[in-house]
Design a protein around this motif. Structure first.
Motif, PDB file in Angstrom:
ATOM      1  N   SER A 181      18.285   8.349  59.391  1.00 33.69           N
ATOM      2  CA  SER A 181      18.910   9.213  60.417  1.00 33.69           C
ATOM      3  C   SER A 181      19.616   8.389  61.491  1.00 33.69           C
ATOM      4  O   SER A 181      19.550   8.710  62.687  1.00 33.69           O
ATOM      5  N   ILE A 182      20.281   7.329  61.067  1.00 33.88           N
ATOM      6  CA  ILE A 182      21.058   6.487  61.968  1.00 33.88           C
ATOM      7  C   ILE A 182      22.520   6.554  61.536  1.00 33.88           C
ATOM      8  O   ILE A 182      22.868   6.154  60.422  1.00 33.88           O
ATOM      9  N   GLY A 183      23.368   7.104  62.407  1.00 37.08           N
ATOM     10  CA  GLY A 183      24.790   7.220  62.095  1.00 37.08           C
ATOM     11  C   GLY A 183      25.607   6.197  62.854  1.00 37.08           C
ATOM     12  O   GLY A 183      25.071   5.393  63.625  1.00 37.08           O
ATOM     13  N   LYS A 184      26.919   6.244  62.663  1.00 39.28           N
ATOM     14  CA  LYS A 184      27.797   5.288  63.329  1.00 39.28           C
ATOM     15  C   LYS A 184      27.764   5.437  64.843  1.00 39.28           C
ATOM     16  O   LYS A 184      27.920   4.456  65.572  1.00 39.28           O
ATOM     17  N   ASN A 185      27.554   6.651  65.325  1.00 43.59           N
ATOM     18  CA  ASN A 185      27.468   6.851  66.770  1.00 43.59           C
ATOM     19  C   ASN A 185      26.203   6.193  67.350  1.00 43.59           C
ATOM     20  O   ASN A 185      26.186   5.768  68.510  1.00 43.59           O
ATOM     21  N   ASP A 186      25.168   6.114  66.530  1.00 40.95           N
ATOM     22  CA  ASP A 186      23.920   5.479  66.960  1.00 40.95           C
ATOM     23  C   ASP A 186      23.990   3.964  66.829  1.00 40.95           C
ATOM     24  O   ASP A 186      23.284   3.243  67.538  1.00 40.95           O
ATOM     25  N   ALA A 187      24.821   3.503  65.891  1.00 42.60           N
ATOM     26  CA  ALA A 187      24.908   2.067  65.586  1.00 42.60           C
ATOM     27  C   ALA A 187      26.370   1.634  65.613  1.00 42.60           C
ATOM     28  O   ALA A 187      26.965   1.289  64.594  1.00 42.60           O
ATOM     29  N   HIS A 188      26.924   1.647  66.802  1.00 44.81           N
ATOM     30  CA  HIS A 188      28.351   1.345  66.998  1.00 44.81           C
ATOM     31  C   HIS A 188      28.659  -0.137  66.840  1.00 44.81           C
ATOM     32  O   HIS A 188      29.785  -0.519  66.517  1.00 44.81           O
ATOM     33  N   TYR A 189      27.647  -0.981  67.036  1.00 41.70           N
ATOM     34  CA  TYR A 189      27.860  -2.433  66.992  1.00 41.70           C
ATOM     35  C   TYR A 189      27.474  -2.991  65.628  1.00 41.70           C
ATOM     36  O   TYR A 189      26.476  -2.571  65.027  1.00 41.70           O
ATOM     37  N   PHE A 190      28.261  -3.936  65.170  1.00 41.44           N
ATOM     38  CA  PHE A 190      28.065  -4.560  63.859  1.00 41.44           C
ATOM     39  C   PHE A 190      28.012  -6.074  64.017  1.00 41.44           C
ATOM     40  O   PHE A 190      28.902  -6.667  64.627  1.00 41.44           O
ATOM     41  N   LEU A 191      26.958  -6.688  63.493  1.00 34.47           N
ATOM     42  CA  LEU A 191      26.812  -8.146  63.554  1.00 34.47           C
ATOM     43  C   LEU A 191      27.039  -8.700  62.148  1.00 34.47           C
ATOM     44  O   LEU A 191      26.328  -8.331  61.214  1.00 34.47           O
TER      45      LEU A 191
END
Length: 300
Positions: A181-191
């Motif tokens: 239940s984690i979407g792009k709005n929840d995980a906007h940052y990418f490492l």
């Protein structure tokens, strides 16, 4: 006179041969250590080049935008005037420190930011850990799906992946995030995997509505995955710990705005686990008035 000229030519040829031989040997070692476009030790590179030169290059190619430090399109530091730090943990195939890290963060009443690969998110052995980390309020984001190396270690502008392959891999990672239940709005940052990218990767990330980030250079925190068999490349946990505190003392900005990266798990050959030093590190930095925040709060 003629003999001297011939001797000089022989010496020059031998020197040239040695230089070429060293370059070829270096390249082979680099490729063997990193396993290009394949999994590597817990999601970070083990070659000589990234252990030293990539930090130096990051420092040379930085600019400040809105009080944030940017390198090759990725944010590598938050506001250097505020005593906030984001503890960031990456992971791919190992999670041996997960339970301990989670318990430390809870006991210190703080949260961390975890950037994990699709391999990690789809590993059933790690499922309960991921659920707990999310439930305890930690930030969970992507570290790619299959942990691919995006660009050459030395010729950084030379891509090793196409735009289509990059996007397909990152979309696959977010598909696995959605299972929690984690979407792009929840995980906007990418490492990025291997903590290695270039301007193209940053641009493609932006096209997907995301923001690329990377660790703040200056300490040896990201070397906590090394193990003794790597000989000169091995960095002990004491050395990692001291490098962080030494940088804090010597740098004019201390650790303000730092993205301090370590790993959620490491190769079993490393028995000197740095995560066991987290309680002492957190207590020391808190005594120096630092505040620990998640990556989204650090960069808001």
């Amino acid at each position: 006179m003629v003999l001297n000229k011939k001797l000089n030519r022989v010496i020059k040829c031998n020197v040239l041969f040695l230089i070429v031989a060293c370059m070829v040997s270096f390249k082979k070692n680099k490729e063997n250590d990193t396993g290009i476009n394949g999994p590597a030790m817990d999601g970070t590179a083990s070659s000589i080049y990234p252990m030293a030169a990539k930090e130096n290059e990051a420092r040379r190619n930085t600019q400040c935008t809105n009080n944030k430090t940017v390198s090759y399109g990725a944010i590598i530091r938050g506001d250097s005037t505020i005593k906030n730090i984001a503890l960031v943990f990456t992971g791919d195939e190992f999670a041996d420190g997960g339970d301990f890290i989670d318990s430390v963060l809870q006991s210190k009443n703080m949260n961390g930011s975890f950037f994990l690969t699709g391999n990690f998110y789809s590993n059933q052995q790690f499922k309960n850990l991921i659920i707990r980390l999310k439930g305890h309020g930690n930030y969970l984001g992507p570290h790619s799906d299959k942990h691919l190396l995006y660009c050459d270690w030395i010729k950084r502008d030379s891509l090793l992946i196409t735009k289509e392959a990059f996007k397909n891999d990152l979309q696959a990672a977010y598909k696995k995030l959605r299972q929690f239940s984690i979407g792009k709005n929840d995980a906007h940052y990418f490492l990025p995997p291997y903590e290695w990218h270039n301007d193209s990767i940053a641009s493609w990330t932006k096209e997907m509505g995301l923001q690329l980030i990377n660790f703040t250079p200056g300490t040896r925190s990201n070397a906590d995955y090394t193990y003794p068999e790597q000989e000169s490349r091995y960095v002990s946990s004491d050395s990692v710990f001291n490098s962080i505190l030494n940088y804090e003392q010597k740098s004019s900005g201390g650790l303000n705005g730092f993205i301090l990266l370590t790993h959620i798990g490491t190769d079993p050959r490393r028995t000197d686990k740095f995560y066991y030093k987290l309680p002492a590190l957190i207590d020391t930095l808190k005594s120096r008035k630092y505040r620990f925040v998640t990556i989204d709060k650090l960069l808001q």
